[in-house]
Design an enzyme around this catalytic site. Sequence first.
Site, PDB file in Angstrom:
ATOM      1  N   LYS A   1       4.956  -2.783   8.023  1.00 16.44           N
ATOM      2  CA  LYS A   1       6.122  -2.108   7.435  1.00 16.44           C
ATOM      3  C   LYS A   1       7.260  -3.102   7.414  1.00 16.44           C
ATOM      4  O   LYS A   1       7.536  -3.729   8.444  1.00 16.44           O
ATOM      5  CB  LYS A   1       6.534  -0.918   8.296  1.00 16.44           C
TER       6      LYS A   1
ATOM      7  N   ALA B   1       5.162   3.078   0.239  1.00 18.81           N
ATOM      8  CA  ALA B   1       6.612   2.900   0.341  1.00 18.81           C
ATOM      9  C   ALA B   1       7.113   3.682   1.536  1.00 18.81           C
ATOM     10  O   ALA B   1       6.855   4.883   1.640  1.00 18.81           O
ATOM     11  CB  ALA B   1       7.287   3.385  -0.926  1.00 18.81           C
TER      12      ALA B   1
ATOM     13  N   ASP C   1       7.645  16.468  13.266  1.00 18.08           N
ATOM     14  CA  ASP C   1       7.289  16.357  11.844  1.00 18.08           C
ATOM     15  C   ASP C   1       5.790  16.195  11.699  1.00 18.08           C
ATOM     16  O   ASP C   1       5.313  15.363  10.917  1.00 18.08           O
ATOM     17  CB  ASP C   1       8.048  15.186  11.216  1.00 18.08           C
TER      18      ASP C   1
ATOM     19  N   GLU D   1      10.465   4.531   4.291  1.00 20.73           N
ATOM     20  CA  GLU D   1      11.891   4.813   4.120  1.00 20.73           C
ATOM     21  C   GLU D   1      12.705   3.534   4.061  1.00 20.73           C
ATOM     22  O   GLU D   1      13.693   3.428   3.350  1.00 20.73           O
ATOM     23  CB  GLU D   1      12.377   5.682   5.292  1.00 20.73           C
ATOM     24  N   PHE D   2      12.269   2.536   4.827  1.00 25.37           N
ATOM     25  CA  PHE D   2      13.105   1.345   4.975  1.00 25.37           C
ATOM     26  C   PHE D   2      12.648   0.171   4.108  1.00 25.37           C
ATOM     27  O   PHE D   2      13.301  -0.849   4.057  1.00 25.37           O
ATOM     28  CB  PHE D   2      13.118   0.908   6.436  1.00 25.37           C
ATOM     29  N   GLY D   3      11.488   0.308   3.486  1.00 26.46           N
ATOM     30  CA  GLY D   3      10.991  -0.791   2.670  1.00 26.46           C
ATOM     31  C   GLY D   3       9.514  -0.599   2.401  1.00 26.46           C
ATOM     32  O   GLY D   3       8.948   0.463   2.693  1.00 26.46           O
ATOM     33  N   GLU D   4       8.907  -1.635   1.844  1.00 23.87           N
ATOM     34  CA  GLU D   4       7.496  -1.507   1.478  1.00 23.87           C
ATOM     35  C   GLU D   4       6.593  -1.494   2.696  1.00 23.87           C
ATOM     36  O   GLU D   4       6.928  -2.053   3.739  1.00 23.87           O
ATOM     37  CB  GLU D   4       7.108  -2.702   0.601  1.00 23.87           C
ATOM     38  N   VAL D   5       5.434  -0.844   2.511  1.00 20.27           N
ATOM     39  CA  VAL D   5       4.389  -0.912   3.528  1.00 20.27           C
ATOM     40  C   VAL D   5       3.258  -1.730   2.906  1.00 20.27           C
ATOM     41  O   VAL D   5       2.840  -1.452   1.779  1.00 20.27           O
ATOM     42  CB  VAL D   5       3.883   0.494   3.912  1.00 20.27           C
TER      43      VAL D   5
ATOM     44  N   ILE E   1       0.814  -1.227   0.000  1.00 22.05           N
ATOM     45  CA  ILE E   1       0.000   0.000   0.000  1.00 22.05           C
ATOM     46  C   ILE E   1       0.845   1.275   0.000  1.00 22.05           C
ATOM     47  O   ILE E   1       0.337   2.364  -0.137  1.00 22.05           O
ATOM     48  CB  ILE E   1      -0.972   0.040   1.206  1.00 22.05           C
TER      49      ILE E   1
HETATM   50  P1  AMP Z   1       5.337   5.690   6.406  1.00 18.27           P
HETATM   51  O1  AMP Z   1       6.626   4.997   6.142  1.00 18.27           O
HETATM   52  O2  AMP Z   1       4.864   5.559   7.796  1.00 18.27           O
HETATM   53  O3  AMP Z   1       5.380   7.129   5.947  1.00 18.27           O
HETATM   54  O4  AMP Z   1       4.267   4.973   5.485  1.00 18.27           O
HETATM   55  C1  AMP Z   1       4.264   5.060   4.072  1.00 18.27           C
HETATM   56  C2  AMP Z   1       2.833   5.000   3.557  1.00 18.27           C
HETATM   57  O5  AMP Z   1       2.253   3.774   3.876  1.00 18.27           O
HETATM   58  C3  AMP Z   1       1.918   6.045   4.214  1.00 18.27           C
HETATM   59  O6  AMP Z   1       1.949   7.264   3.537  1.00 18.27           O
HETATM   60  C4  AMP Z   1       0.561   5.394   4.088  1.00 18.27           C
HETATM   61  O7  AMP Z   1       0.021   5.623   2.818  1.00 18.27           O
HETATM   62  C5  AMP Z   1       0.887   3.930   4.232  1.00 18.27           C
HETATM   63  N1  AMP Z   1       0.710   3.500   5.623  1.00 18.27           N
HETATM   64  C6  AMP Z   1       1.593   3.507   6.598  1.00 18.27           C
HETATM   65  N2  AMP Z   1       1.068   3.033   7.731  1.00 18.27           N
HETATM   66  C7  AMP Z   1      -0.180   2.727   7.452  1.00 18.27           C
HETATM   67  C8  AMP Z   1      -1.264   2.191   8.221  1.00 18.27           C
HETATM   68  N3  AMP Z   1      -1.126   1.911   9.498  1.00 18.27           N
HETATM   69  N4  AMP Z   1      -2.429   1.986   7.617  1.00 18.27           N
HETATM   70  C9  AMP Z   1      -2.582   2.288   6.324  1.00 18.27           C
HETATM   71  N5  AMP Z   1      -1.616   2.784   5.559  1.00 18.27           N
HETATM   72  C10 AMP Z   1      -0.438   3.003   6.112  1.00 18.27           C
END
Ligand code: AMP
Length: 885
Positions: A555, A531, A648, A533-537, A529
């Site tokens: 994550k 990306a 942030d 910093e460290f890998g796919e989400v 869903i």
């Molecule tokens: P982040 O590395 O936390 O910035 O996450 C990257 C992207 O993944 C975010 O901008 C969201 O679109 C998605 N994401 C992260 N955490 C969640 C979560 N708990 N539920 C749904 N989407 C998420």
Amino acid sequence: MEPLGGGGWTGHAGAPAPGWTYLLPLLLCAALRSLLASPSSEVNLLDSRTVMGDLGWIAYPKNGWEEIGEVDENYAPIHTYQVCKVMEQNQNNWLLTSWISNEGASRIFIELKFTLRDCNSLPGGLGTCKETFNMYYFESDDEDGRNIKENQYIKIDTIAADESFTELDLGDRVMKLNTEVRDVGPLTKKGFYLAFQDVGACIALVSVRVYYKKCPSVIRNLARFPDTITGADSSQLLEVSGICVDHSVTDEAPKMHCSAEGEWLVPIGKCLCKAGYEEKNNTCQVCRPGFFKASPHSPSCSKCPPHSYTLDEASTSCLCEEHYFRKESDPPTMACTTPSPVSSVKKGKITKNSISLSWQEPDRPNGIILEYEIKYFEKDQEMSYTIIKSKETTITADSLKPGSAYVFQIRARTAAGYGGFSRRFEFETSPVLAASSDQSQIPIIVVSVTVGVILLAVVIGFLLSGRRCGYSKAKQDPEEEKMHFHNGHIKLPGVRTYIDPHTYEDPNQAVHEFAKEIEASCITIERVIGAGEFGEVCSGRLKLQGKRELPVAIKTLKVGYTEKQRRDFLGEASIMGQFDHPNIIHLEGVVTKNKPVMIVTEYMENGSLDTFLKKNDGQFTVIQLVGMLRGIASGMKYLSDMGYVHRDLAARNILINSNLVCKVSDFGLSRVLEDDPEAAYTTRGGKIPIRWTALEAIAFRKFTSASDVWSYGIVMWEVMSYGERPYWEMTNQDVIKAVEEGYRLPSPMDCPAALYQLMLDCWQKDRNSRPKFDEIVSMLDKLIRNPSSLKTLVNASSRVSNLLVEHSPVGSSTYRSVGEWLEAIKMGRYTEIFMENGYSSMDAVAQVTIEDLRRLGVTLVGHQKKIMNSLQEMKVQLVNGMMPL
Ligand code: AMP
């Protein structure tokens, strides 16, 4: 022709011509001396005027050229030769110089000074009188070549009088002193003879000077160029290398060019005074004690910077005074200072007998910190204090009295000695639970036994269950978890504070203290869903033993990570795991024992708030938007109560679920902000999301809950404008400048006045004047309870009238037609209606109000906003478009 005779010519051969004397008055001699001073670029090989004794020249025939023995004003003899056989036919009188060494020069110059009598002025004899004479040379390596035949001499030129030269009035006669110069070259032998041939003129040869030209030794650009004899060819440029003067070094190889005229031309390259020396008058002078020059490129010696000194000459740097220090990486121009005090001290774990503290290394430690000294004492008992030394930025003070306040001060020690103590920090140990200390052990024992039994039961249950999905640490009751996960110390409500995972020596310990380990087999990954910093989400499902299946976000840490990346990645879990609040993203646990390493959180169906709002532009009621803001404020209140500064806070770091509940996320450990694409490097080196950040945090990294409040104000603006980019396309630099000058973002379209006022309050320059998060929550609650208070919108006309200059960043002129503009903002469907109603030009369109839009049938709020926002953008000069406070 006859050979020139041997035997030296001396004395007066022949008689002077009648009616005319060649004796030159002393006046003439003095004038000649000053006239004939030769320039420094000329080196004389012969100057007949300076030869004291016999010149050794030979005249042939003997009654031809004769020497007139004259003296100058100093009674020094002057060698003047004259001949005046103007009345006789067929004259051929030769005057031959002695051998002249050319001293290595391959082109020589001959300067003749002479007078020549005008034949018209002579009575009779006009038929035989001449007005020229000839000059010859003959090359030879030694003096033996003199007795050669006339025809072996090579003619240099016929010399005639040139009237342009100095005229000397000698009473009733005007005699003209002529100067003629001829050059000869290239010469190939060591020397040569000159010869002057008279064929019947009346001449007095006053002086003969033979010289060559050189470029004289010179210092240019701190390089010394030696005396250089010019080339043989009159147009030749000789390239000469220079040698750096004493105490200087080559910057770029110094070179110059010596012209045939003896001039230095076209300097290239240079030398520089080496470190410890400075340039003065083409030399390198030593820096005096108390001064230094660090590099050849520094222009001059500088005084030692504050708190430094040097006792030596030629210093390249200065030493720090005692107790003062300079970092190795600091330039030598930097003042020496004492280590800076430790400024930020945070409490960690607190028990009834101990207080854990952590602190940050001083901003400018001025060297490697060797250790910290922590001084503490019971409040009001300053006389009896304890000192602990630590190499780490954490300590635990043990053996403290329960329920007592302690004062702590910390200072750092570098090679320069100790810095000043930090200000005093006061923390209190936990009180004892039982009424009397004697009985205090009993409830703890009871609790411990109970916990032990529960734990045993859980472990047995876990083993019996065949080790299916579940946490590897059994933690059922949250209270029990707290008790057990804080080293058995009872943690009372209200004293819970955030613990920086950095304070743990072993980051793995931190992650397991605050996050549960999940068996990888309990997780099902469904789709990617986002990306991180460290890998796919990814989104997926988590099914833990005995619990219902949960949708989760996962994550992952990409393969090939470094140890630091792993630490930073799990750091977020160590932080998140400490929080427990409905508006903070909830951590389910971590997978660290299998790969990929994962962080599992609750799933937020609508993803990040900024994207969600942009996608749903204009679709929510004000109450819904305020509800979102209230949630965010509540989460932030919780964080600030915990002592956690987010740094942030931005709509992109808020997640929103299917119930429109907003939760604060993004707790990267590598704050500040390596992972945020909005973060820009500041002049001080840190990376900061400028548009969201308070002035004091940008300027001097003063990140506090009050700076989080500023960011919250920006998030309010983002929410109320449906994900508009704060300050639009202004550059970060322009944003800083405008905000520093007091400008603030204008109200979003249709924004309740109360909300905009709250935004402005959050952007107060004085951080103490900003509302606290609990006040923000209360205010929003009030607004939600009393929706009519949201009806007063920021007046559209006042919005516009607050804009200082109207001018378009996009420029209405950039759209050639209304149709093109509407197409560009994806509102092309309204083109026809606009045209039909007289809005056929961009000028006309600029006057459109929201009422006009409604009248035109643009009823969707989102579309109204899109059109009005675009008009707004076209009208507003961005910097000046903000509200001056
Ligand atoms: P982040 O590395 O936390 O910035 O996450 C990257 C992207 O993944 C975010 O901008 C969201 O679109 C998605 N994401 C992260 N955490 C969640 C979560 N708990 N539920 C749904 N989407 C998420």
